[in-house]
Write an enzyme that holds these catalytic residues in place. Structure first.
Site, PDB file in Angstrom:
ATOM      1  N   ASP B 125      -5.444  37.109  57.151  1.00  0.00           N
ATOM      2  CA  ASP B 125      -3.819  36.514  56.749  1.00  0.00           C
ATOM      3  C   ASP B 125      -4.284  35.125  56.053  1.00  0.00           C
ATOM      4  O   ASP B 125      -5.406  34.284  56.656  1.00  0.00           O
ATOM      5  CB  ASP B 125      -3.712  35.749  58.250  1.00  0.00           C
ATOM      6  N   ILE B 126      -3.783  34.557  55.243  1.00  0.00           N
ATOM      7  CA  ILE B 126      -3.895  33.284  54.249  1.00  0.00           C
ATOM      8  C   ILE B 126      -3.714  32.329  55.299  1.00  0.00           C
ATOM      9  O   ILE B 126      -2.650  32.519  55.877  1.00  0.00           O
ATOM     10  CB  ILE B 126      -3.137  33.343  52.952  1.00  0.00           C
ATOM     11  N   ASN B 133       4.047  27.217  50.620  1.00  0.00           N
ATOM     12  CA  ASN B 133       5.512  28.052  50.435  1.00  0.00           C
ATOM     13  C   ASN B 133       6.474  26.575  49.926  1.00  0.00           C
ATOM     14  O   ASN B 133       7.579  26.060  49.680  1.00  0.00           O
ATOM     15  CB  ASN B 133       6.673  28.785  50.906  1.00  0.00           C
ATOM     16  N   ASP B 142       4.186  33.580  45.709  1.00  0.00           N
ATOM     17  CA  ASP B 142       4.302  34.705  44.940  1.00  0.00           C
ATOM     18  C   ASP B 142       2.718  35.119  43.977  1.00  0.00           C
ATOM     19  O   ASP B 142       2.080  35.251  44.845  1.00  0.00           O
ATOM     20  CB  ASP B 142       5.186  34.959  44.563  1.00  0.00           C
ATOM     21  N   GLU B 168       2.271  37.512  54.634  1.00  0.00           N
ATOM     22  CA  GLU B 168       1.559  36.771  53.502  1.00  0.00           C
ATOM     23  C   GLU B 168      -0.099  37.773  54.328  1.00  0.00           C
ATOM     24  O   GLU B 168      -1.074  37.654  53.939  1.00  0.00           O
ATOM     25  CB  GLU B 168       0.555  35.688  53.315  1.00  0.00           C
TER      26      GLU B 168
END
Lengths: 125, 295
Positions: B125-126, B133, B142, B168
């Site tokens: 996971d980022i 965002n 994106d 993500e």
């Protein structure tokens, strides 16, 4: 003499013949289970016409698919036309094919081969 | 009479006539010759028609085969699209659901003496992606997701499958990896993401980090069916959140604990904190020491 008009169905083409003008049209797909059942009335009508009149025939074929039995019936239709032509009847055949449909074009060429009739291959979009 | 025969009615009649002539041939030579020539003409025509019909029939078959092939191609393209994440081009969750049962079966059916037959589930996971965002907008988010998935994909083996799990979060499924591979891959991913400069356009770059959790199937080799694949993914996900709580930019792997070797049956509960407390699991982590893990 009555005109012939057979509506298109899932496995049979639309067929129309007008004895007044001699205009014959066969259009659609042809793969009936019993080809003679379907084409019998077409043969009958054309045979009647060539026996009774000396008028011209202008035939238009616009088929996208036909099975082997239908091919045989098409040969028989060309036979009738050829017989009529050999006794002086005027017959012109127009074989319409979709521009990129090489197979239908080639089948037209196959039918035209060795046939003593005016036979034109006409592409459409 | 078969329908295909009935269209040859005329030709059949000629054949019957020929048979009658053969049985009772005319005595006069001229008459015989006339019949012979007539039949030869019919035969010639029949042969020509047969050649025509064969050629026309071949064309029709070619047309049908081509149409079938076009349909098959379209079907494959549709299938591929339905298994692909539109943004990143990697596989989606539907793909995993479609292929995982066969993978699990092949792991369970394989003789373990022939090598390591296992599946590794690595959840990535980022970190702080929501901030990306919120700060730069979704188009930039994106862009980061696409570059991130490319980076992860390049760091994996060709046989590994990368799945966008949602948002993500990404899942890597690795077949038949050796014991050292999970930690090696997790560390490679962690450090490469940390070092990467994400290009977000207009000359700007962004630094990111990621957190990783992983677990393998079968989890307890002596009890191969014990935790199902979805429970193992859940374990990897729990491990990922332990990595997050423990400071992020880290990886946590779940392994069977010492308790497994004492012959007892493992619990059906797969809550990591409890399993860890009862020594059913142990952790391997980039933080070096279990004591640094926050549950």
């Amino acid at each position: 003499m009555q005109s012939l008009s057979l509506a298109r169905s899932v496995d049979t083409p639309e067929v129309a013949f007008d004895p007044e003008s001699g205009n014959f049209r066969l259009e659609g797909e042809s793969y009936p289970e019993n080809a003679l059942d379907f084409y019998g009335s077409v043969f009958e009508c054309l045979n009647q016409y060539i026996e009774r009149t000396q008028g011209p025939i202008e035939a238009h074929f616009k088929l996208s698919y036909f099975n082997s039995s239908s091919s045989k019936c098409l040969l028989d239709i060309f036979d009738i036309f050829e017989a009529y032509s050999s006794v002086g009847g005027k017959v012109a055949v127009h074989w319409h094919y979709q521009k990129d449909d090489e197979d239908i074009k080639e089948s037209g060429e196959d039918f035209a081969d060795d046939l003593s009739l005016e036979f034109q291959l006409i592409p459409f979009d | 009479m078969k329908p295909s025969e009935s269209v040859y009615q005329h030709e059949l009649e000629i054949q019957r006539r020929a048979e009658v002539i053969c049985q009772n041939p005319p005595e006069q030579f001229e008459e015989l010759l006339k019949e012979y020539l007539g039949l030869t003409q019919h035969y010639t025509k029949l042969l020509k028609n047969t050649i025509k019909l064969t050629s026309v029939g071949d064309g029709a078959q070619r047309k049908l085969v081509r149409a079938r092939n076009d349909l098959l191609k379209a079907k494959r393209r549709l299938e591929d699209a339905s298994f692909t994440d539109a943004l990143t081009g990697v596989r989606n969750r539907r793909f995993l659901l479609d292929f995982i049962d066969n993978e699990v079966k092949s792991v369970l059916n394989n003789d373990s003496e022939l090598g390591d037959h296992n599946l590794l589930f690595l959840m990535i996971d980022i970190d702080h992606f929501k901030q990306v965002n919120d700060t730069y907008g979704h188009p930039v988010g994106d862009t980061v997701l696409v570059q991130f998935s490319n980076l992860v994909s390049a760091a994996c083996r060709k046989s590994d499958t990368l799945v966008r799990w949602g948002g993500e979060e990404f899942l890597v499924v690795c077949r038949d990896s050796d014991q050292a591979y999970p930690a090696k891959l997790a560390e490679r991913l962690r450090s490469q993401v940390e070092q990467n400069e994400f290009d977000i356009g207009e000359g700007r770059v962004l630094k990111c980090s990621c957190s990783i959790g992983f677990a393998g199937f079968p989890f307890y080799p002596p009890f191969p069916g014990y935790f199902g694949w979805s429970q193992i993914i859940d374990m990897a996900d729990q491990a990922l959140y332990i990595a997050k709580k423990s400071g992020r930019n880290a990886w946590v792997g779940v392994q069977p604990g010492k308790q497994v070797h004492h012959g007892a049956t493992p619990p059906t509960d797969y809550h990591l904190k409890r399993l860890y407390g009862d020594k059913w699991v142990q952790f391997q982590t980039s933080l070096g020491d279990d004591a640094r893990l926050v549950f």
